[in-house]
Structures are given as structure tokens and as C-alpha cells.
Design a protein around this motif. Structure first.
Motif, short mmCIF file in Angstrom:
data_model
loop_
_atom_site.label_atom_id
_atom_site.label_comp_id
_atom_site.label_asym_id
_atom_site.label_seq_id
_atom_site.Cartn_x
_atom_site.Cartn_y
_atom_site.Cartn_z
N ARG A 149 34.74 35.67 38.58
CA ARG A 149 34.63 34.91 39.82
C ARG A 149 35.42 35.58 40.94
O ARG A 149 36.52 36.10 40.71
N TYR A 150 34.87 35.54 42.14
CA TYR A 150 35.60 36.01 43.32
C TYR A 150 36.71 35.01 43.63
O TYR A 150 36.49 33.79 43.64
N LEU A 151 37.91 35.52 43.89
CA LEU A 151 39.02 34.63 44.26
C LEU A 151 40.07 35.40 45.03
O LEU A 151 40.51 36.48 44.61
N ASN A 152 40.49 34.84 46.15
CA ASN A 152 41.60 35.36 46.93
C ASN A 152 42.81 34.49 46.60
O ASN A 152 42.79 33.28 46.85
N LEU A 153 43.84 35.06 46.04
CA LEU A 153 44.99 34.28 45.56
C LEU A 153 45.74 33.56 46.68
O LEU A 153 46.49 32.62 46.39
N ILE A 154 45.55 33.97 47.93
CA ILE A 154 46.24 33.25 49.00
C ILE A 154 45.54 31.94 49.31
O ILE A 154 46.10 31.10 50.01
N GLU A 155 44.33 31.75 48.77
CA GLU A 155 43.56 30.52 48.99
C GLU A 155 43.72 29.58 47.80
O GLU A 155 44.21 29.95 46.74
N ASP A 156 43.27 28.35 47.99
CA ASP A 156 43.38 27.34 46.93
C ASP A 156 42.55 27.72 45.71
O ASP A 156 41.41 28.14 45.84
N PHE A 157 43.16 27.61 44.52
CA PHE A 157 42.40 27.87 43.29
C PHE A 157 42.47 26.70 42.32
O PHE A 157 42.21 26.83 41.14
N ASN A 158 42.82 25.54 42.84
CA ASN A 158 42.89 24.34 42.01
C ASN A 158 41.55 24.02 41.35
O ASN A 158 41.49 23.45 40.26
N ARG A 159 40.45 24.43 42.02
CA ARG A 159 39.10 24.13 41.51
C ARG A 159 38.81 24.83 40.18
O ARG A 159 37.86 24.47 39.49
N LEU A 160 39.60 25.83 39.84
CA LEU A 160 39.37 26.54 38.58
C LEU A 160 39.67 25.66 37.37
O LEU A 160 39.21 25.95 36.27
N GLY A 161 40.46 24.63 37.56
CA GLY A 161 40.81 23.77 36.44
C GLY A 161 42.13 24.17 35.80
O GLY A 161 42.90 24.95 36.36
N GLN A 162 42.37 23.65 34.63
CA GLN A 162 43.65 23.86 33.95
C GLN A 162 43.53 24.95 32.88
O GLN A 162 42.52 25.05 32.19
N PHE A 163 44.58 25.75 32.75
CA PHE A 163 44.57 26.86 31.80
C PHE A 163 45.74 26.78 30.82
O PHE A 163 46.83 26.34 31.16
N ASP A 164 45.47 27.25 29.61
CA ASP A 164 46.51 27.35 28.60
C ASP A 164 47.32 28.63 28.76
O ASP A 164 48.54 28.64 28.57
N ILE A 165 46.64 29.71 29.12
CA ILE A 165 47.28 31.02 29.26
C ILE A 165 46.81 31.65 30.57
O ILE A 165 45.62 31.66 30.86
N VAL A 166 47.76 32.16 31.35
CA VAL A 166 47.43 32.85 32.59
C VAL A 166 48.05 34.25 32.56
O VAL A 166 49.24 34.40 32.30
N TYR A 167 47.21 35.25 32.81
CA TYR A 167 47.68 36.61 33.03
C TYR A 167 47.60 36.89 34.52
O TYR A 167 46.51 36.86 35.10
#
Length: 283
Positions: free
Chosen positions: A193-211
Motif C-alpha cells: 500500500r502507498y503510505l506517507n508516514l507524515i499522514e494519518d495511518f490509523n486506517r490500517l488497523g491494529q498490528f501485532d508486529i511493526v517493522y
């Protein structure tokens, strides 16, 4: 390009992508943006800056940001974060998520896909231990160009020789001319998915592991704190965050805590673990 034009370009990059260029990076701008000038038939970097200031071309703005984005990556980069996944995190979540058999992973700066595909191969190897599990790997990046490369899954000889064990190359790749393509069964495990980290990413949902490795180093202190706080918000209460070897949350945010037993691994502070609301499509 005058100093004023260089400063305007730095301000544009910071506003649009979070990239904080120091004044001594002028050489980097000149080397990376010359091809953008050629592509858009601009006779100089000064011309490029004038066009960006005028705001006439979203395509030019996008190309400028992508040209300045560093996309250095390789399979199983730094090794330790993947050993940690295989030996510590996966066993932990196989136990703690046994009732739901669901696991969500986010690679927040996926580049050309080597990181998420490395995790996907480890999960494929562990599949006999995970019957009936639903695994989701979300991989995002600010560059649509590298995301398209990642989706296609083609890598040259140099790229497959950087960190990829020969056993996995033979098992999960097919040679196509002078390229190697990763197997469809592995490609299908990753949702790009395209994503700019300076923008809201709450729509991605909840994660168990983040890299989120080797991207915060390009942000200033305030943006680092903001991004880390928002990452904590999308982590499960017992979620795990892995940063790059030169990155830390210490002195940046109190939303996350260093795991004293594992370098580069962070968990959510209890005070940050309040339930969050997520958009449909997340967990």
C-alpha cells in the motif's frame, strides 16, 4: 540553484515527506534531481524549484520526492531483526494468539519488498506449525515506483546475493532471463500500500508486529516523536516494534519502552495501551 532555491526545496521535501535535509546535502540534491530535470525537460534545478513553487505539476512533485527517497534494502537486512522474529516473536504470538489464530504485521518502509518478503518466507517455513492461521503482512512506502517493483517481485543477481540464503533462493525464486522472480505464493502473502508516514495511518488497523527500520533517521526530532506515538497507537497492547540499529525511542517518546533483552525491540508503555478505534478493514 541559489541558496534561497535550495532552502525552498528543503522546505518542500520536509513538508511533503518529512525528509529533513541538512544544509550540507546540496550535493545529494543535485545528483539525484538531475534525472528528474531531464525527464520533465527542465533546463536546471532552478527551473525545477520554480515549477514546484508554482504548484503546476503533481507528477513533478511526486518524482522529486521519490528521487530524494533512500531505498537501500536487501533480504534479511542486518539478520538480527529476522532471527528475533523467528526465535522470539513468532513463538510468542503463536502462543498468545492461539485462540484467534490471527497475526498482523506491518512493514512501514518496505521499499522494493525485500523486508516483507523475508518475513513471508520465514512464515512459509513455519507453516506446518500454524495450521488454520490467518497471517496478514501489510507493506507500505511513500514511493509508488518501488512499490510496483515490490509487487512484481523481480530481483537481479546482485540483489538475491545480498543476504538471501541459497536454500531460500532455490526454493522460492524462479530465474527469468537475468532476473529472479519470487514465487507467487510468497508475493500473495504481502499487501502493498502507498503510505506517507507524515499522514494519518490509523486506517490500517491494529498490528501485532511493526517493522519501521531505517526511516526515522531521515526525520527531525519532532516528526520522529509524532510518528512513533502514532505507531504506538496502532500497536496491539502487547505489540512489538522493531527499529533500525541506529534508531531508538530513548529521549524521543515515552509511548514505547525498550526491551532490555533484545536490541532494537520495543513494546508499548502501559499508559499508551488504551483501546483505540480503527477503521473497517483493520482488526
Amino acid at each position: 540553484m541559489t541558496e534561497a532555491e535550495f532552502d525552498a526545496l528543503r522546505a518542500f521535501l520536509k513538508t511533503k515527506s518529512g525528509l529533513a535535509l541538512s544544509p550540507d546535502k546540496r550535493y545529494l540534491v543535485e545528483s539525484r534531481l538531475s534525472s528528474v530535470c531531464t525527464r520533465f525537460k527542465l533546463d536546471s534545478l532552478s527551473h525545477l524549484v520554480r515549477e514546484i513553487r508554482a504548484g503546476r505539476s503533481m507528477a513533478l512533485e511526486k518524482a522529486t520526492i521519490e528521487a530524494m527517497t533512500t531505498n537501500e534494502t536487501f533480504f534479511f537486512r542486518d539478520k538480527a531483526p529476522f532471527d528475533l522474529f523467528q526465535d522470539v516473536l513468532l513463538p510468542k504470538y503463536l502462543k498468545e494468539r492461539a485462540s484467534t489464530r490471527r497475526l498482523r504485521i506491518w512493514c512501514a518502509a518496505a521499499s522494493t519488498g525485500q523486508e516483507p518478503y523475508s518475513l513471508a518466507m520465514l512464515l512459509k517455513e513455519a507453516a506446518p506449525r500454524m495450521p488454520g492461521w490467518h497471517i496478514e503482512i501489510v507493506a507500505s512506502d511513500i514511493s509508488t515506483e518501488v512499490l510496483e517493483r515490490a509487487k512484481a517481485g523481480f530481483y537481479n543477481q546482485f540483489e538475491v546475493q545480498r543476504g538471501l540464503p541459497i536454500r531460500l533462493l532455490v526454493k522460492y525464486f524462479t530465474q527469468v532471463g537475468d532476473q529472479w522472480q519470487i514465487a507467487p505464493e510468497i508475493r500473495s502473502m504481502v499487501d502493498y500500500r502507498y503510505l506517507n508516514l507524515i499522514e494519518d495511518f490509523n486506517r490500517l488497523g491494529q498490528f501485532d508486529i511493526v517493522y519501521c527500520r531505517n526511516v526515522l533517521i531521515y526525520f527531525d526530532a519532532n516528526l520522529k516523536a509524532d510518528v512513533l506515538r502514532r505507531i504506538a497507537n496502532v500497536m496491539a497492547p502487547d505489540g512489538s516494534l522493531l527499529l533500525g540499529a541506529s534508531e531508538t525511542v530513548l529521549g524521543v517518546t515515552d509511548a514505547l519502552t525498550l526491551d532490555p533483552a533484545h536490541r532494537g525491540l520495543y513494546s508499548k508503555n502501559a499508559s499508551s495501551a488504551a483501546p483505540k478505534m480503527f477503521a473497517v478493514g483493520g482488526r
